[in-house]
Motif scaffolding. Structure first.
Motif, PDB file in Angstrom:
ATOM      1  N   TYR A  51       0.677  -1.304   0.029  1.00 27.56           N
ATOM      2  CA  TYR A  51      -0.059   0.064   0.057  1.00 27.56           C
ATOM      3  C   TYR A  51       0.845   1.221   0.148  1.00 27.56           C
ATOM      4  O   TYR A  51       2.171   1.301   0.550  1.00 27.56           O
ATOM      5  N   GLY A  52       0.327   2.404  -0.460  1.00 23.87           N
ATOM      6  CA  GLY A  52       1.069   3.525  -0.700  1.00 23.87           C
ATOM      7  C   GLY A  52       0.212   4.785  -0.797  1.00 23.87           C
ATOM      8  O   GLY A  52      -0.814   4.776  -0.590  1.00 23.87           O
ATOM      9  N   ARG A  53       0.841   5.745  -1.027  1.00 23.18           N
ATOM     10  CA  ARG A  53       0.325   7.264  -1.200  1.00 23.18           C
ATOM     11  C   ARG A  53       0.627   7.520  -2.893  1.00 23.18           C
ATOM     12  O   ARG A  53       1.669   7.168  -3.327  1.00 23.18           O
ATOM     13  N   PRO A  54      -0.284   8.316  -3.236  1.00 26.49           N
ATOM     14  CA  PRO A  54      -0.100   8.818  -4.723  1.00 26.49           C
ATOM     15  C   PRO A  54       1.150   9.780  -4.953  1.00 26.49           C
ATOM     16  O   PRO A  54       1.445  10.561  -3.727  1.00 26.49           O
ATOM     17  N   VAL A  55       1.882   9.550  -5.843  1.00 31.26           N
ATOM     18  CA  VAL A  55       2.886  10.383  -6.136  1.00 31.26           C
ATOM     19  C   VAL A  55       2.733  11.805  -6.076  1.00 31.26           C
ATOM     20  O   VAL A  55       3.739  12.664  -5.543  1.00 31.26           O
ATOM     21  N   GLY A  56       1.852  11.997  -6.938  1.00 29.00           N
ATOM     22  CA  GLY A  56       1.073  13.555  -6.876  1.00 29.00           C
ATOM     23  C   GLY A  56       0.534  14.178  -5.425  1.00 29.00           C
ATOM     24  O   GLY A  56       0.635  15.294  -5.563  1.00 29.00           O
ATOM     25  N   GLY A  57       0.558  13.534  -4.521  1.00 26.85           N
ATOM     26  CA  GLY A  57       0.432  13.967  -3.188  1.00 26.85           C
ATOM     27  C   GLY A  57      -1.188  13.734  -3.103  1.00 26.85           C
ATOM     28  O   GLY A  57      -1.775  13.185  -3.735  1.00 26.85           O
ATOM     29  N   GLY A  58      -1.682  14.024  -1.711  1.00 26.51           N
ATOM     30  CA  GLY A  58      -3.138  13.792  -1.289  1.00 26.51           C
ATOM     31  C   GLY A  58      -3.186  12.406  -0.698  1.00 26.51           C
ATOM     32  O   GLY A  58      -2.386  11.692  -0.530  1.00 26.51           O
ATOM     33  N   ARG A  59      -4.555  12.096  -0.531  1.00 28.07           N
ATOM     34  CA  ARG A  59      -4.830  10.888   0.457  1.00 28.07           C
ATOM     35  C   ARG A  59      -4.773   9.683  -0.878  1.00 28.07           C
ATOM     36  O   ARG A  59      -4.261   8.516  -0.385  1.00 28.07           O
ATOM     37  N   GLY A  60      -5.510  10.025  -1.794  1.00 23.21           N
ATOM     38  CA  GLY A  60      -5.509   8.812  -2.733  1.00 23.21           C
ATOM     39  C   GLY A  60      -6.557   7.836  -1.993  1.00 23.21           C
ATOM     40  O   GLY A  60      -7.005   7.866  -0.981  1.00 23.21           O
ATOM     41  N   ALA A  61      -6.727   6.684  -3.004  1.00 26.14           N
ATOM     42  CA  ALA A  61      -7.659   5.701  -2.578  1.00 26.14           C
ATOM     43  C   ALA A  61      -6.809   4.521  -1.762  1.00 26.14           C
ATOM     44  O   ALA A  61      -5.601   4.603  -2.014  1.00 26.14           O
ATOM     45  N   TYR A  62      -7.461   3.817  -0.862  1.00 22.37           N
ATOM     46  CA  TYR A  62      -6.844   2.812  -0.441  1.00 22.37           C
ATOM     47  C   TYR A  62      -6.611   1.611  -1.245  1.00 22.37           C
ATOM     48  O   TYR A  62      -7.708   0.569  -1.212  1.00 22.37           O
ATOM     49  N   VAL A  63      -5.586   1.411  -1.891  1.00 23.56           N
ATOM     50  CA  VAL A  63      -5.685   0.514  -3.008  1.00 23.56           C
ATOM     51  C   VAL A  63      -4.635  -0.550  -2.892  1.00 23.56           C
ATOM     52  O   VAL A  63      -3.166  -0.003  -2.632  1.00 23.56           O
ATOM     53  N   SER A  64      -4.573  -1.810  -2.766  1.00 25.00           N
ATOM     54  CA  SER A  64      -3.729  -2.734  -2.764  1.00 25.00           C
ATOM     55  C   SER A  64      -2.729  -3.008  -4.101  1.00 25.00           C
ATOM     56  O   SER A  64      -3.470  -2.782  -5.042  1.00 25.00           O
ATOM     57  N   PHE A  65      -1.605  -3.499  -4.121  1.00 26.61           N
ATOM     58  CA  PHE A  65      -0.705  -3.793  -4.810  1.00 26.61           C
ATOM     59  C   PHE A  65      -0.072  -4.947  -4.779  1.00 26.61           C
ATOM     60  O   PHE A  65       0.161  -5.239  -3.463  1.00 26.61           O
ATOM     61  N   PRO A  66       0.210  -5.797  -5.782  1.00 22.84           N
ATOM     62  CA  PRO A  66       0.941  -7.047  -5.437  1.00 22.84           C
ATOM     63  C   PRO A  66       2.436  -6.830  -5.264  1.00 22.84           C
ATOM     64  O   PRO A  66       3.100  -5.637  -5.676  1.00 22.84           O
ATOM     65  N   VAL A  67       3.085  -7.534  -4.459  1.00 26.54           N
ATOM     66  CA  VAL A  67       4.663  -7.405  -4.028  1.00 26.54           C
ATOM     67  C   VAL A  67       5.246  -8.048  -5.098  1.00 26.54           C
ATOM     68  O   VAL A  67       5.060  -8.857  -5.321  1.00 26.54           O
ATOM     69  N   PRO A  68       6.254  -7.236  -5.547  1.00 27.75           N
ATOM     70  CA  PRO A  68       7.008  -7.978  -6.913  1.00 27.75           C
ATOM     71  C   PRO A  68       8.082  -8.890  -6.263  1.00 27.75           C
ATOM     72  O   PRO A  68       8.333  -8.974  -5.135  1.00 27.75           O
ATOM     73  N   ASP A  69       8.164  -9.948  -6.934  1.00 26.66           N
ATOM     74  CA  ASP A  69       9.194 -10.859  -6.622  1.00 26.66           C
ATOM     75  C   ASP A  69      10.490 -10.569  -6.723  1.00 26.66           C
ATOM     76  O   ASP A  69      11.179 -10.719  -7.719  1.00 26.66           O
ATOM     77  N   ARG A  70      11.064  -9.924  -5.627  1.00 24.04           N
ATOM     78  CA  ARG A  70      12.324  -9.608  -5.389  1.00 24.04           C
ATOM     79  C   ARG A  70      12.994 -10.152  -4.168  1.00 24.04           C
ATOM     80  O   ARG A  70      12.108 -10.330  -3.219  1.00 24.04           O
ATOM     81  N   PRO A  71      14.225 -10.486  -4.055  1.00 25.45           N
ATOM     82  CA  PRO A  71      14.849 -11.339  -3.042  1.00 25.45           C
ATOM     83  C   PRO A  71      14.956 -10.211  -1.868  1.00 25.45           C
ATOM     84  O   PRO A  71      14.540 -10.715  -0.769  1.00 25.45           O
ATOM     85  N   GLU A  72      15.178  -8.953  -2.071  1.00 26.35           N
ATOM     86  CA  GLU A  72      15.243  -8.193  -0.969  1.00 26.35           C
ATOM     87  C   GLU A  72      13.781  -7.835  -0.439  1.00 26.35           C
ATOM     88  O   GLU A  72      13.816  -7.514   1.140  1.00 26.35           O
ATOM     89  N   LEU A  73      12.866  -7.909  -1.054  1.00 22.24           N
ATOM     90  CA  LEU A  73      11.388  -7.934  -0.270  1.00 22.24           C
ATOM     91  C   LEU A  73      11.137  -9.062   0.169  1.00 22.24           C
ATOM     92  O   LEU A  73      10.333  -9.015   1.540  1.00 22.24           O
TER      93      LEU A  73
END
Length: 95
Positions: A51-73
């Motif tokens: 989850y995160g915040r819009p790059v342009g600022g503001g609250r934005g929607a509570y939207v989930s994103f998949p977590v990339p398949d990266r070893p460090e994550l």
């Protein structure tokens, strides 16, 4: 009694260190992902969403994103789960 007790959810929120954050787009809006929600599924596997915040600022929607398949994550999630387990095991009761 503990054998009959149903725990419906175990979840933790983890702040993503700045060096591991990424940007993703949803509905035409770019988000910087800053938090992981990690759940322990009934079969013992883990599920994670970002989850995160819009790059342009503001609250934005509570939207989930998949977590990339990266070893460090994956390592971040593994470390966070271990830390959460230690914190739960050391709890001092209510209040």
């Amino acid at each position: 009694m503990s054998g009959d007790l149903e725990v419906s959810a175990l979840a933790i929120n983890v702040t993503i260190p700045e060096v591991l954050r990424w940007t993703d787009t949803r509905r035409g809006e770019a988000f910087t992902l800053t938090t992981l929600n990690v759940r322990l599924l009934p079969d013992g596997r883990l599920a994670a969403k970002a989850y995160g915040r819009p790059v342009g600022g503001g609250r934005g929607a509570y939207v989930s994103f998949p977590v990339p398949d990266r070893p460090e994550l994956a390592a971040l999630i593994d470390s966070a789960v271990g830390r959460a387990g230690a914190l739960w095991a050391a709890h001092r009761g209510l209040g």
